[in-house]
Motif scaffolding. Sequence first.
Motif, PDB file in Angstrom:
ATOM      1  N   UNK A 146       0.829  -1.210   0.000  1.00 29.20           N
ATOM      2  CA  UNK A 146       0.000   0.000   0.000  1.00 29.20           C
ATOM      3  C   UNK A 146       0.863   1.260   0.000  1.00 29.20           C
ATOM      4  N   UNK A 147       2.057   1.140   0.564  1.00 30.72           N
ATOM      5  CA  UNK A 147       2.953   2.302   0.574  1.00 30.72           C
ATOM      6  C   UNK A 147       3.625   2.500  -0.786  1.00 30.72           C
ATOM      7  N   UNK A 148       3.886   1.387  -1.461  1.00 33.27           N
ATOM      8  CA  UNK A 148       4.576   1.446  -2.758  1.00 33.27           C
ATOM      9  C   UNK A 148       3.766   0.662  -3.794  1.00 33.27           C
ATOM     10  N   UNK A 149       2.561   1.144  -4.146  1.00 31.66           N
ATOM     11  CA  UNK A 149       1.678   0.350  -5.015  1.00 31.66           C
ATOM     12  C   UNK A 149       2.208   0.139  -6.424  1.00 31.66           C
ATOM     13  N   UNK A 150       2.764   1.175  -7.036  1.00 29.19           N
ATOM     14  CA  UNK A 150       3.234   1.024  -8.411  1.00 29.19           C
ATOM     15  C   UNK A 150       4.443   0.091  -8.486  1.00 29.19           C
ATOM     16  N   UNK A 151       5.365   0.226  -7.538  1.00 32.15           N
ATOM     17  CA  UNK A 151       6.512  -0.672  -7.488  1.00 32.15           C
ATOM     18  C   UNK A 151       6.051  -2.108  -7.247  1.00 32.15           C
ATOM     19  N   UNK A 152       5.089  -2.291  -6.343  1.00 28.73           N
ATOM     20  CA  UNK A 152       4.602  -3.636  -6.028  1.00 28.73           C
ATOM     21  C   UNK A 152       3.934  -4.282  -7.232  1.00 28.73           C
ATOM     22  N   UNK A 153       3.112  -3.522  -7.943  1.00 27.75           N
ATOM     23  CA  UNK A 153       2.460  -4.076  -9.133  1.00 27.75           C
ATOM     24  C   UNK A 153       3.485  -4.418 -10.209  1.00 27.75           C
ATOM     25  N   UNK A 154       4.499  -3.582 -10.363  1.00 25.24           N
ATOM     26  CA  UNK A 154       5.545  -3.874 -11.345  1.00 25.24           C
ATOM     27  C   UNK A 154       6.270  -5.167 -11.033  1.00 25.24           C
ATOM     28  N   UNK A 155       6.557  -5.413  -9.749  1.00 27.17           N
ATOM     29  CA  UNK A 155       7.238  -6.644  -9.357  1.00 27.17           C
ATOM     30  C   UNK A 155       6.329  -7.866  -9.528  1.00 27.17           C
ATOM     31  N   UNK A 156       5.039  -7.700  -9.216  1.00 27.68           N
ATOM     32  CA  UNK A 156       4.098  -8.816  -9.384  1.00 27.68           C
ATOM     33  C   UNK A 156       3.968  -9.191 -10.856  1.00 27.68           C
ATOM     34  N   UNK A 157       3.860  -8.172 -11.720  1.00 23.70           N
ATOM     35  CA  UNK A 157       3.739  -8.433 -13.155  1.00 23.70           C
ATOM     36  C   UNK A 157       4.983  -9.148 -13.677  1.00 23.70           C
ATOM     37  N   UNK A 158       6.163  -8.706 -13.240  1.00 18.97           N
ATOM     38  CA  UNK A 158       7.392  -9.353 -13.699  1.00 18.97           C
ATOM     39  C   UNK A 158       7.475 -10.785 -13.193  1.00 18.97           C
ATOM     40  N   UNK A 159       6.976 -11.022 -11.979  1.00 20.41           N
ATOM     41  CA  UNK A 159       6.989 -12.380 -11.431  1.00 20.41           C
ATOM     42  C   UNK A 159       6.105 -13.305 -12.250  1.00 20.41           C
ATOM     43  N   UNK A 160       4.906 -12.823 -12.587  1.00 21.39           N
ATOM     44  CA  UNK A 160       3.936 -13.650 -13.313  1.00 21.39           C
ATOM     45  C   UNK A 160       4.354 -13.866 -14.764  1.00 21.39           C
ATOM     46  N   UNK A 161       4.828 -12.801 -15.411  1.00 24.21           N
ATOM     47  CA  UNK A 161       5.099 -12.871 -16.841  1.00 24.21           C
ATOM     48  C   UNK A 161       6.501 -13.362 -17.188  1.00 24.21           C
ATOM     49  N   UNK A 162       7.472 -13.125 -16.314  1.00 23.93           N
ATOM     50  CA  UNK A 162       8.863 -13.412 -16.670  1.00 23.93           C
ATOM     51  C   UNK A 162       9.557 -14.385 -15.714  1.00 23.93           C
ATOM     52  N   UNK A 163       9.568 -14.068 -14.425  1.00 21.77           N
ATOM     53  CA  UNK A 163      10.363 -14.847 -13.480  1.00 21.77           C
ATOM     54  C   UNK A 163       9.810 -16.259 -13.318  1.00 21.77           C
ATOM     55  N   UNK A 164       8.510 -16.373 -13.011  1.00 14.93           N
ATOM     56  CA  UNK A 164       7.923 -17.697 -12.775  1.00 14.93           C
ATOM     57  C   UNK A 164       8.010 -18.598 -14.014  1.00 14.93           C
ATOM     58  N   UNK A 165       7.627 -18.114 -15.218  1.00 13.53           N
ATOM     59  CA  UNK A 165       7.775 -18.981 -16.397  1.00 13.53           C
ATOM     60  C   UNK A 165       9.211 -19.415 -16.656  1.00 13.53           C
ATOM     61  N   UNK A 166      10.170 -18.509 -16.460  1.00  9.01           N
ATOM     62  CA  UNK A 166      11.564 -18.889 -16.696  1.00  9.01           C
ATOM     63  C   UNK A 166      12.040 -19.903 -15.659  1.00  9.01           C
ATOM     64  N   UNK A 167      11.569 -19.768 -14.423  1.00 10.66           N
ATOM     65  CA  UNK A 167      11.907 -20.754 -13.394  1.00 10.66           C
ATOM     66  C   UNK A 167      11.373 -22.127 -13.783  1.00 10.66           C
TER      67      UNK A 167
END
Length: 201
Positions: free
Chosen positions: A36-57
């Motif tokens: 809640x303090x850093x919403x844009x940063x948090x959403x950016x990290x979640x999107x990267x996790x779903x779209x890039x990090x998790x699939x590559x793992x």
Amino acid sequence: MTTNRPPGRWRRLIETLSGPPNEAVLATRRGKPFWRRYPQFSWGMIISLVLFIAPEFVNQWNRVPDPSTLQTLQVRILHTQLTEPHLFVELPNGERRQMEWPVDISAGGRFRTHVWTDAQRKSLPGCMATVQGAPLKLTLTDRFRIWALDCPEQHISITFHATSKSQPNRLTASLVIWLIFLIPYYLFYVFIFLREKRGQL
């Protein structure tokens, strides 16, 4: 007597990027959870996790297996298509399932494969074939990856060597994508984080 040293080059750069603290905004965020303090940063990290990090793992976890661990199945090929799942087959017990060649796992999916030719793909429906493969691990749905296929009646044989030799090229391509796209992506979200930390976003 001590004197305060002027901030270093990196500190000055961070101060410039962050901007001055916005105390009014920061006061409204105190005591709130991180996202809640850093919403844009948090959403950016979640999107990267779903779209890039998790699939590559998952891709790394499902790298080229030991051929001795592959399952050998007798199947009747019902249908083939250009993108995953590449084959729809029927097992001797009447069970029908989907199978795919080794391709990247991603949030979008729908990848083509180059281990067979268009002529081979079009000739396979109706064929009684022997396939060797293994279930994929850590995927959201049940997926079965084929590493070898033999269809004597159509004189089609796609070997484990043919399917596995392309995997080192895939790993190299992934590294290039990381360098070209993901590093600037994360640098951008570091900038977002610095701005949100000062209450500027």
